[in-house]
Motif scaffolding. Structure first.
Motif, PDB file in Angstrom:
ATOM      1  N   ALA A  70     -18.186  16.529 -42.876  1.00  0.00           N
ATOM      2  CA  ALA A  70     -17.953  17.637 -43.828  1.00  0.00           C
ATOM      3  C   ALA A  70     -16.964  16.901 -44.856  1.00  0.00           C
ATOM      4  N   ASP A  71     -16.065  15.848 -44.379  1.00  0.00           N
ATOM      5  CA  ASP A  71     -15.165  15.192 -45.223  1.00  0.00           C
ATOM      6  C   ASP A  71     -16.059  14.247 -46.042  1.00  0.00           C
ATOM      7  N   ALA A  72     -17.252  13.592 -45.502  1.00  0.00           N
ATOM      8  CA  ALA A  72     -17.742  12.526 -45.896  1.00  0.00           C
ATOM      9  C   ALA A  72     -18.925  13.064 -47.168  1.00  0.00           C
ATOM     10  N   VAL A  73     -19.308  14.131 -47.032  1.00  0.00           N
ATOM     11  CA  VAL A  73     -20.410  14.593 -47.952  1.00  0.00           C
ATOM     12  C   VAL A  73     -19.935  15.910 -48.568  1.00  0.00           C
ATOM     13  N   SER A  74     -20.034  17.057 -47.843  1.00  0.00           N
ATOM     14  CA  SER A  74     -19.792  18.306 -48.554  1.00  0.00           C
ATOM     15  C   SER A  74     -19.285  19.451 -47.407  1.00  0.00           C
ATOM     16  N   ARG A  75     -18.240  20.103 -47.765  1.00  0.00           N
ATOM     17  CA  ARG A  75     -17.713  21.168 -46.866  1.00  0.00           C
ATOM     18  C   ARG A  75     -18.696  22.245 -46.975  1.00  0.00           C
ATOM     19  N   ARG A  76     -19.068  22.487 -48.371  1.00  0.00           N
ATOM     20  CA  ARG A  76     -19.770  23.521 -48.564  1.00  0.00           C
ATOM     21  C   ARG A  76     -21.304  23.402 -48.072  1.00  0.00           C
ATOM     22  N   LEU A  77     -21.768  22.385 -48.149  1.00  0.00           N
ATOM     23  CA  LEU A  77     -23.215  22.110 -47.538  1.00  0.00           C
ATOM     24  C   LEU A  77     -23.143  22.511 -45.945  1.00  0.00           C
ATOM     25  N   LEU A  78     -22.011  22.313 -45.358  1.00  0.00           N
ATOM     26  CA  LEU A  78     -22.049  22.527 -43.937  1.00  0.00           C
ATOM     27  C   LEU A  78     -21.926  24.033 -43.745  1.00  0.00           C
ATOM     28  N   LEU A  79     -21.193  24.540 -44.651  1.00  0.00           N
ATOM     29  CA  LEU A  79     -21.147  26.074 -44.497  1.00  0.00           C
ATOM     30  C   LEU A  79     -22.519  26.992 -45.012  1.00  0.00           C
ATOM     31  N   CYS A  80     -23.397  26.314 -45.643  1.00  0.00           N
ATOM     32  CA  CYS A  80     -24.633  26.866 -45.870  1.00  0.00           C
ATOM     33  C   CYS A  80     -25.570  26.619 -44.606  1.00  0.00           C
ATOM     34  N   LEU A  81     -25.293  25.404 -44.117  1.00  0.00           N
ATOM     35  CA  LEU A  81     -26.331  24.841 -43.084  1.00  0.00           C
ATOM     36  C   LEU A  81     -26.084  25.892 -41.771  1.00  0.00           C
ATOM     37  N   ALA A  82     -24.924  26.038 -41.529  1.00  0.00           N
ATOM     38  CA  ALA A  82     -24.490  26.530 -40.267  1.00  0.00           C
ATOM     39  C   ALA A  82     -25.119  27.948 -40.010  1.00  0.00           C
ATOM     40  N   PRO A  83     -25.046  28.820 -40.745  1.00  0.00           N
ATOM     41  CA  PRO A  83     -25.649  30.169 -40.545  1.00  0.00           C
ATOM     42  C   PRO A  83     -27.536  29.984 -40.563  1.00  0.00           C
ATOM     43  N   LEU A  84     -27.806  28.842 -41.151  1.00  0.00           N
ATOM     44  CA  LEU A  84     -29.300  28.653 -41.098  1.00  0.00           C
ATOM     45  C   LEU A  84     -29.768  28.128 -39.744  1.00  0.00           C
ATOM     46  N   ALA A 226     -26.443  20.903 -51.656  1.00  0.00           N
ATOM     47  CA  ALA A 226     -27.412  19.659 -51.496  1.00  0.00           C
ATOM     48  C   ALA A 226     -26.325  18.694 -51.245  1.00  0.00           C
ATOM     49  N   ALA A 227     -26.591  17.901 -50.227  1.00  0.00           N
ATOM     50  CA  ALA A 227     -25.816  16.590 -49.796  1.00  0.00           C
ATOM     51  C   ALA A 227     -25.696  15.759 -50.770  1.00  0.00           C
ATOM     52  N   GLN A 228     -24.293  15.066 -50.984  1.00  0.00           N
ATOM     53  CA  GLN A 228     -24.109  14.141 -51.772  1.00  0.00           C
ATOM     54  C   GLN A 228     -23.493  12.888 -51.232  1.00  0.00           C
ATOM     55  N   PRO A 229     -23.964  12.253 -50.552  1.00  0.00           N
ATOM     56  CA  PRO A 229     -23.226  11.166 -49.663  1.00  0.00           C
ATOM     57  C   PRO A 229     -22.514  10.139 -50.310  1.00  0.00           C
ATOM     58  N   ASP A 230     -21.499   9.649 -49.975  1.00  0.00           N
ATOM     59  CA  ASP A 230     -20.715   8.592 -50.655  1.00  0.00           C
ATOM     60  C   ASP A 230     -21.152   7.387 -49.824  1.00  0.00           C
ATOM     61  N   PRO A 231     -21.913   6.164 -50.250  1.00  0.00           N
ATOM     62  CA  PRO A 231     -22.365   5.161 -49.777  1.00  0.00           C
ATOM     63  C   PRO A 231     -21.403   4.195 -49.193  1.00  0.00           C
ATOM     64  N   ASP A 232     -20.202   4.234 -49.763  1.00  0.00           N
ATOM     65  CA  ASP A 232     -19.275   3.405 -49.479  1.00  0.00           C
ATOM     66  C   ASP A 232     -18.103   4.049 -48.408  1.00  0.00           C
ATOM     67  N   GLU A 233     -17.854   5.346 -48.642  1.00  0.00           N
ATOM     68  CA  GLU A 233     -16.880   5.933 -47.689  1.00  0.00           C
ATOM     69  C   GLU A 233     -17.739   7.150 -47.073  1.00  0.00           C
ATOM     70  N   GLY A 234     -18.453   6.834 -46.123  1.00  0.00           N
ATOM     71  CA  GLY A 234     -18.941   7.919 -45.479  1.00  0.00           C
ATOM     72  C   GLY A 234     -18.833   8.612 -44.305  1.00  0.00           C
ATOM     73  N   TRP A 235     -19.666   8.859 -43.259  1.00  0.00           N
ATOM     74  CA  TRP A 235     -19.392   9.684 -42.379  1.00  0.00           C
ATOM     75  C   TRP A 235     -18.186   8.785 -41.227  1.00  0.00           C
ATOM     76  N   TRP A 236     -18.772   7.551 -40.885  1.00  0.00           N
ATOM     77  CA  TRP A 236     -17.961   6.738 -40.066  1.00  0.00           C
ATOM     78  C   TRP A 236     -16.520   6.541 -40.637  1.00  0.00           C
ATOM     79  N   ALA A 237     -16.212   6.339 -42.104  1.00  0.00           N
ATOM     80  CA  ALA A 237     -14.792   6.184 -42.414  1.00  0.00           C
ATOM     81  C   ALA A 237     -14.216   7.563 -42.380  1.00  0.00           C
ATOM     82  N   SER A 238     -14.743   8.603 -42.659  1.00  0.00           N
ATOM     83  CA  SER A 238     -14.031   9.967 -42.409  1.00  0.00           C
ATOM     84  C   SER A 238     -13.734  10.171 -41.164  1.00  0.00           C
ATOM     85  N   LEU A 239     -14.524   9.854 -40.284  1.00  0.00           N
ATOM     86  CA  LEU A 239     -14.140   9.974 -38.494  1.00  0.00           C
ATOM     87  C   LEU A 239     -12.965   8.959 -38.314  1.00  0.00           C
TER      88      LEU A 239
END
Length: 440
Positions: A70-84, A226-239
């Motif tokens: 959520a920190d690396a991509v989009s918190r709203r995206l995850l809120l959309c995916l969760a109920p799906l 829609a996902a908007q990933p950051d290639p430089d500061e991604g999931w691992w950097a957020s974790l």
């Protein structure tokens, strides 16, 4: 005046979206009948218990990784995916009822809960902070908790007539529809992420922000899920960033640990309140009436959050100690009248849980807010499992009333610790803790 005119509609939009989302995510008509569905399909008690373990395990394993995502991509995206994800699981249950389908459904439901946890709190705090209204976080989250409870109550009221009219397929369809509606509502969440700073090359040219950076919403405009990933500061950097903040900042670490310390025990005991009610000697038909006292107390506790923000460490300690004593006395009374005290205790515990979350959000200063919040959620889930195990041992030996009384002892120890420790460092001026509050 211009600031007020712009801020108020944005804040109202955020609040309305949050309340609708909270209500719809818990408007699951399968809640009160899914155990019946499992039993009618032929599952044994042991198989049903194993499904609950899978459900908990999915949430625990995915809690922190989903926060980093959520920190690396989009918190709203995850809120959309969760109920799906939850909708897909519920559809499996009624379309192909079997143990494998139930297991996959619980994995999807647990994953959806993990996606929502952390991301929701982080998004709401960030948006309020951007509007200069972070001080209203407790009010909004407290009311959102109430909206969740109302969703559960509505689901319980609607499940019986829908089941009578169309059986399990109708109940499942209604649950899927509620989840799809929640996903649609999630697209209305505003999301403003801090833009990446420009990069200066050796020649002095200024490079634009990273391609994957999420631009701010324009007034009256909503970005799609829609996902908007950051290639430089991604999931691992957020974790890594979120875990590093929790590890390095003592005040953040203390506030993070306060969340499971407050939320886990009463959250686990909530599952056993029907057994406690039955032990009072009331007929089975009267058990739901006693549970209404518990639901009412929990609802009131969420609504009292704005007033609770004024509590200091000692006030917070008194709240926990009073709730623990009320719950112990109400349980040991072994009479329906004791559930009045049980309801009061749950009101206080709900209030304390919301305030613990407020204090955590106020302490986090880095960009990986959802990651840190998810760590607190994972710690809470792990502690609840320990509560389940301990409750089973004590209740098996001494009964439900004694198990409730023993379970609140950690709250008394925590209250003593909070009442006697040194005040925590002050919160930065742009945070929302009241001036007289020094709870980490």
């Amino acid at each position: 005046m211009l600031i007020v005119s712009v801020r108020v509609p944005a804040e109202r939009r955020l609040a309305a979206t949050l309340y609708a989302y909270a209500f719809l995510t818990d408007l699951v008509l399968l809640y009160p009948v899914y155990a019946l569905l499992f039993a009618d399909t032929g599952l044994s008690v042991g198989q049903i218990s194993s499904l609950f373990v899978l459900w908990s395990a999915a949430g625990i394993l995915l809690e922190v990784p989903s926060g980093a995502w959520a920190d690396a991509v989009s918190r709203r995206l995850l809120l959309c995916l969760a109920p799906l994800l939850a909708a897909a699981g519920f559809a499996l249950w009624v379309l192909v009822p079997s143990y494998p389908a139930f297991a996959v459904g619980f994995l999807l439901w647990g994953a959806g809960g993990a996606l929502r946890s952390g991301a929701l709190e982080a998004l709401v705090w960030t948006e309020l902070d951007r509007l200069g209204a972070a001080g209203r976080y407790a009010r909004l989250i407290g009311r959102a908790k109430t909206a969740e409870l109302l969703g559960v109550v509505a689901a319980m009221g609607l499940a019986a007539p829908v089941l009578a009219l169309g059986g399990y397929p109708a109940v499942g369809a209604a649950s899927v529809a509620a989840c799809l509606a929640a996903a649609a509502v999630a697209t209305r969440f505003p999301e403003h992420r801090a833009p990446e700073p420009p990069v200066h090359d050796p020649a002095g040219a200024t490079q634009p922000a990273a391609v994957g950076a999420i631009p701010p919403d324009q007034p009256g405009e909503t970005q799609p899920c829609a996902a908007q990933p950051d290639p430089d500061e991604g999931w691992w950097a957020s974790l890594r960033g979120g875990l590093a903040e929790a590890r390095a900042d003592r005040s953040v670490r203390a506030a993070l640990l306060l969340v499971p310390a407050v939320a886990a025990v009463w959250g686990g005991l909530d599952e056993y309140t029907p057994l406690l009610a039955r032990d009072t000697g009331i007929p089975a038909a009267g058990v739901p009436l006693l549970l209404l006292l518990v639901w009412a107390g929990t609802t009131v506790g969420g609504l009292l959050a704005p007033a609770g923000e004024r509590l200091t460490d000692r006030g917070f300690a008194a709240l926990l100690a009073g709730a623990a004593l009320a719950l112990a006395v109400g349980a040991l009374f072994r009479h329906p009248a004791g559930f009045v005290l049980v309801g009061v205790a749950f009101a206080a515990f709900q209030l304390a849980t919301v305030l613990a979350d407020v204090r955590l959000q106020a302490r986090i200063s880095g960009p990986d807010r959802a990651t840190v919040t998810s760590v607190a959620g994972m710690a809470t889930d792990l502690t609840i499992i320990a509560v389940y195990a301990g409750y089973g041992v004590v209740a098996g030996a001494a009964g439900n009333a004694v198990a409730f009384a023993v379970a609140v002892l950690p709250y008394l120890l925590l209250a003593g610790r909070l009442a006697t420790r040194r005040p925590a460092r002050p919160v930065p001026a742009n945070r929302s803790l009241p001036e007289n509050s020094d709870v980490s």
